[in-house]
Scaffold this motif. Structure first.
Motif, PDB file in Angstrom:
ATOM      1  N   LEU A  26       0.824  -1.206   0.000  1.00 57.16           N
ATOM      2  CA  LEU A  26       0.000   0.000   0.000  1.00 57.16           C
ATOM      3  C   LEU A  26       0.863   1.263   0.000  1.00 57.16           C
ATOM      4  N   LEU A  27       1.866   1.289   0.868  1.00 56.47           N
ATOM      5  CA  LEU A  27       2.738   2.465   0.930  1.00 56.47           C
ATOM      6  C   LEU A  27       3.519   2.647  -0.376  1.00 56.47           C
ATOM      7  N   ALA A  28       4.048   1.562  -0.914  1.00 53.13           N
ATOM      8  CA  ALA A  28       4.792   1.652  -2.178  1.00 53.13           C
ATOM      9  C   ALA A  28       3.868   2.078  -3.318  1.00 53.13           C
ATOM     10  N   PHE A  29       2.638   1.551  -3.352  1.00 52.95           N
ATOM     11  CA  PHE A  29       1.683   1.930  -4.385  1.00 52.95           C
ATOM     12  C   PHE A  29       1.386   3.425  -4.306  1.00 52.95           C
ATOM     13  N   ILE A  30       1.187   3.916  -3.086  1.00 50.76           N
ATOM     14  CA  ILE A  30       0.931   5.350  -2.902  1.00 50.76           C
ATOM     15  C   ILE A  30       2.130   6.160  -3.395  1.00 50.76           C
ATOM     16  N   TYR A  31       3.326   5.717  -3.061  1.00 49.10           N
ATOM     17  CA  TYR A  31       4.516   6.458  -3.498  1.00 49.10           C
ATOM     18  C   TYR A  31       4.663   6.455  -5.016  1.00 49.10           C
ATOM     19  N   VAL A  32       4.436   5.327  -5.658  1.00 51.91           N
ATOM     20  CA  VAL A  32       4.523   5.300  -7.122  1.00 51.91           C
ATOM     21  C   VAL A  32       3.482   6.254  -7.704  1.00 51.91           C
ATOM     22  N   GLY A  33       2.286   6.245  -7.127  1.00 52.57           N
ATOM     23  CA  GLY A  33       1.251   7.169  -7.580  1.00 52.57           C
ATOM     24  C   GLY A  33       1.640   8.622  -7.374  1.00 52.57           C
ATOM     25  N   LEU A  34       2.255   8.914  -6.238  1.00 49.72           N
ATOM     26  CA  LEU A  34       2.700  10.284  -5.975  1.00 49.72           C
ATOM     27  C   LEU A  34       3.751  10.727  -6.986  1.00 49.72           C
ATOM     28  N   TYR A  35       4.702   9.852  -7.249  1.00 51.14           N
ATOM     29  CA  TYR A  35       5.736  10.222  -8.225  1.00 51.14           C
ATOM     30  C   TYR A  35       5.134  10.384  -9.608  1.00 51.14           C
ATOM     31  N   TRP A  36       4.214   9.504  -9.994  1.00 48.91           N
ATOM     32  CA  TRP A  36       3.600   9.629 -11.311  1.00 48.91           C
ATOM     33  C   TRP A  36       2.805  10.933 -11.395  1.00 48.91           C
ATOM     34  N   ASN A  37       2.003  11.236 -10.359  1.00 49.94           N
ATOM     35  CA  ASN A  37       1.204  12.475 -10.366  1.00 49.94           C
ATOM     36  C   ASN A  37       2.094  13.708 -10.491  1.00 49.94           C
ATOM     37  N   ASN A  38       3.122  13.767  -9.661  1.00 46.92           N
ATOM     38  CA  ASN A  38       3.990  14.946  -9.672  1.00 46.92           C
ATOM     39  C   ASN A  38       4.821  15.017 -10.952  1.00 46.92           C
ATOM     40  N   HIS A  39       5.236  13.875 -11.475  1.00 42.38           N
ATOM     41  CA  HIS A  39       5.948  13.835 -12.758  1.00 42.38           C
ATOM     42  C   HIS A  39       5.028  14.383 -13.850  1.00 42.38           C
ATOM     43  N   HIS A  40       3.780  13.947 -13.843  1.00 43.10           N
ATOM     44  CA  HIS A  40       2.806  14.411 -14.836  1.00 43.10           C
ATOM     45  C   HIS A  40       2.654  15.935 -14.778  1.00 43.10           C
ATOM     46  N   HIS A  41       2.470  16.471 -13.578  1.00 37.46           N
ATOM     47  CA  HIS A  41       2.320  17.926 -13.444  1.00 37.46           C
ATOM     48  C   HIS A  41       3.586  18.660 -13.873  1.00 37.46           C
ATOM     49  N   MET A  42       4.731  18.128 -13.488  1.00 37.46           N
ATOM     50  CA  MET A  42       5.993  18.778 -13.842  1.00 37.46           C
ATOM     51  C   MET A  42       6.204  18.754 -15.359  1.00 37.46           C
ATOM     52  N   MET A  43       5.905  17.628 -15.979  1.00 38.35           N
ATOM     53  CA  MET A  43       6.144  17.508 -17.417  1.00 38.35           C
ATOM     54  C   MET A  43       5.198  18.379 -18.242  1.00 38.35           C
ATOM     55  N   GLN A  44       4.110  18.837 -17.631  1.00 42.43           N
ATOM     56  CA  GLN A  44       3.222  19.779 -18.325  1.00 42.43           C
ATOM     57  C   GLN A  44       3.962  21.067 -18.656  1.00 42.43           C
ATOM     58  N   SER A  45       4.985  21.373 -17.865  1.00 34.52           N
ATOM     59  CA  SER A  45       5.737  22.605 -18.085  1.00 34.52           C
ATOM     60  C   SER A  45       7.001  22.383 -18.912  1.00 34.52           C
TER      61      SER A  45
END
Length: 189
Positions: A47-66
């Motif tokens: 669960l913790l690892a899944f949340i972390y992968v999701g966090l990195y994917w979400n933040n990567h997605h937002h960052m790559m928008q720029s």
């Protein structure tokens, strides 16, 4: 190279990481509460690892928008981030086998610190690739969440040898800090 190709690669690797992680889960050996409790450390680590992968994917997605363009440095720093994320299944398997004990919990912290550091390096690389005056250059100059997270990970690695559960609580605290994606990138025009 355009950012879309890098995003596609990242999406594919993240999907594979999540798939491998779920394959690490095991059913309880018996239909008893004690047997269920035996697999709880693995389930909690998942669960913790899944949340972390999701966090990195979400933040990567937002960052790559720029992102304006992708350079070789951007590619390699993104690969370094993906390398760290691909170690998550190994870490949860170790915690599942050894339990919430010092070495696996500290090692999970090392992987988290590596992911945090490589994510920060990716921010620098994207800023360096951006044109003069691009908002991303300003955004990455204020890394309070990034440095705070890294400091907590490093402290949690040491704490794992005193109390692995306190260390895990520190990892959860950092995850809570990042639940809301980095608004600095989300505000990008």
């Amino acid at each position: 190279m355009r950012p879309e190709r890098l995003n596609a690669l990242t999406d594919g690797v993240v999907a594979i990481v999540l798939t491998i992680m779920v394959l690490e889960l095991k059913f309880p050996a018996e239909n008893t509460f004690a047997a269920v409790m035996e697999v709880m450390p693995l389930l909690a680590a998942y669960l913790l690892a899944f949340i972390y992968v999701g966090l990195y994917w979400n933040n990567h997605h937002h960052m790559m928008q720029s992102a304006q363009r992708v350079t070789g440095l951007v590619l390699w720093t993104n690969h370094a981030l993906l390398f760290c994320l691909t170690l998550f299944p190994l870490m949860i398997r170790w915690i599942g086998e050894a339990g919430v004990t010092p070495w696996p919990v500290a090692s999970f912290g090392i992987v988290l610190a590596g992911a945090a550091l490589t994510f920060r390096m990716l921010q620098w690389a994207l800023a360096a690739a951006a044109s003069e005056g691009a908002r991303i250059r300003e955004v990455v100059q204020h890394p309070l969440k990034e440095y705070s997270s890294l400091a907590i990970y490093l402290a949690a690695i040491a704490v794992a040898f005193w109390s692995p559960y306190v260390s895990v609580a520190m990892y959860v605290a950092v995850a809570l800090i990042w639940i809301v994606p980095d608004r600095r990138f989300a505000r990008q025009p």
